[in-house]
Scaffold this active site. Sequence first.
Site, PDB file in Angstrom:
ATOM      1  N   GLY A   4      -1.327  56.077  -6.455  1.00 17.29           N
ATOM      2  CA  GLY A   4      -0.786  54.698  -6.681  1.00 17.29           C
ATOM      3  C   GLY A   4      -1.976  53.748  -6.534  1.00 17.29           C
ATOM      4  O   GLY A   4      -3.203  54.347  -5.978  1.00 17.29           O
ATOM      5  N   GLN A  32      -6.832  46.228  -5.157  1.00 20.74           N
ATOM      6  CA  GLN A  32      -7.833  47.222  -5.105  1.00 20.74           C
ATOM      7  C   GLN A  32      -8.468  46.906  -6.231  1.00 20.74           C
ATOM      8  O   GLN A  32      -9.582  47.779  -6.241  1.00 20.74           O
ATOM      9  CB  GLN A  32      -7.105  48.530  -5.131  1.00 20.74           C
ATOM     10  CG  GLN A  32      -6.171  48.918  -3.680  1.00 20.74           C
ATOM     11  CD  GLN A  32      -5.658  50.143  -3.789  1.00 20.74           C
ATOM     12  OE1 GLN A  32      -4.544  50.502  -4.108  1.00 20.74           O
ATOM     13  NE2 GLN A  32      -6.348  51.024  -3.103  1.00 20.74           N
ATOM     14  N   LEU A  79      -7.478  54.701  -1.759  1.00 26.57           N
ATOM     15  CA  LEU A  79      -8.749  54.631  -2.497  1.00 26.57           C
ATOM     16  C   LEU A  79      -9.573  53.583  -2.032  1.00 26.57           C
ATOM     17  O   LEU A  79     -10.996  53.691  -2.319  1.00 26.57           O
ATOM     18  CB  LEU A  79      -8.238  54.171  -4.101  1.00 26.57           C
ATOM     19  CG  LEU A  79      -7.605  55.428  -4.606  1.00 26.57           C
ATOM     20  CD1 LEU A  79      -7.107  54.983  -6.044  1.00 26.57           C
ATOM     21  CD2 LEU A  79      -8.326  56.942  -4.927  1.00 26.57           C
ATOM     22  N   GLU A 136       1.484  51.039  -1.377  1.00 32.18           N
ATOM     23  CA  GLU A 136       1.186  50.203  -2.282  1.00 32.18           C
ATOM     24  C   GLU A 136       1.849  48.605  -2.069  1.00 32.18           C
ATOM     25  O   GLU A 136       0.840  47.717  -2.342  1.00 32.18           O
ATOM     26  CB  GLU A 136       1.758  50.713  -3.793  1.00 32.18           C
ATOM     27  CG  GLU A 136       1.042  52.146  -4.238  1.00 32.18           C
ATOM     28  CD  GLU A 136      -0.610  52.052  -3.821  1.00 32.18           C
ATOM     29  OE1 GLU A 136      -1.275  51.038  -4.045  1.00 32.18           O
ATOM     30  OE2 GLU A 136      -0.828  53.079  -3.636  1.00 32.18           O
ATOM     31  N   HIS A 173      -0.203  46.484  -0.233  1.00 31.54           N
ATOM     32  CA  HIS A 173      -1.518  45.943  -0.647  1.00 31.54           C
ATOM     33  C   HIS A 173      -1.187  44.623  -1.225  1.00 31.54           C
ATOM     34  O   HIS A 173      -1.966  43.530  -1.074  1.00 31.54           O
ATOM     35  CB  HIS A 173      -1.940  46.986  -1.643  1.00 31.54           C
ATOM     36  CG  HIS A 173      -2.897  48.120  -1.122  1.00 31.54           C
ATOM     37  ND1 HIS A 173      -4.005  48.056  -0.611  1.00 31.54           N
ATOM     38  CD2 HIS A 173      -2.653  49.372  -1.225  1.00 31.54           C
ATOM     39  CE1 HIS A 173      -4.823  49.009  -0.203  1.00 31.54           C
ATOM     40  NE2 HIS A 173      -3.843  49.958  -0.703  1.00 31.54           N
TER      41      HIS A 173
HETATM   42 ZN    ZN Z   1      -4.122  51.991  -0.662  1.00 30.67          ZN
END
Ligand code: ZN
Length: 184
Positions: free
Chosen positions: A45, A50, A99, A141, A144
Site C-alpha cells: 500500500g 508518502q 515504507l 493507508e 496516512h
Molecule cells: Zn504506511
Amino acid sequence: MTYPIYVCGSPVLKKEGEPVSKDYPELGKLIEDMFETMYASDGVGLAAPQIGKPLKLFVIDATVYKENEPELADFKKAFINAEIYAYSDDSVPYNEGCLSFPGIHEDVNRPSRIKIRYLDENLVERDEEYGGTAARVIQHEYDHTLGKTFIDRLSPLRRTLLKSKLGAMSKGKYKADYKTRIVK
Ligand code: ZN
C-alpha cells in the site's frame, strides 16, 4: 516513473490530505506512478502523503495475500477521497510496517472490519465492507490521508521505547533499499 518515499521526520506525513478534485490534472498518471513506486519498494500500500503530496488518495495491491485469502486475488485498487464510516467493535493485533518508517515493525491493534465510501480510479462512487487483511491495509493507508501513521496507534510505552530510533531516523540514520527522502 517512481517517486522517492518520504521518511519519518518529513512534516507532510503529519498533514491531513486535501480532497482530490475530479479535474485533478493527470490523476490517472499519478495513480499509475504510485503503483509503480509501491512495487519498486515492495509495499502492498502507498498513500499520496508518502510521496510528498498531501492528498486523500492511496493505492493498495493485496494480491500477494491470495493464497490465504482467495478473495484478494484481484485486490488492486485506488481509493480517492475515502471515508471509513463504520468500524467493528473488536480490536485485533497485526504486525505492521510502513515504507515511511524503514526497519520498524510493530503490533498494531485495529478493528477487524470496516465500511468505507470512496471514489475508485474511474471516479465511480463505491460503498464497501472489508475484513481480514484488506481491512488492515486500508486502515493503515487511510490513516496516512488523515496525517496519521501506525506509530500514532501504538501505546504510549511503545512510542517512548521507539523515540530515539525515530529521532535518529528523522536525521537520516536508517537503511532502506528503495528511494527515500526527508523533506523538512
Ligand atoms: Zn504506511
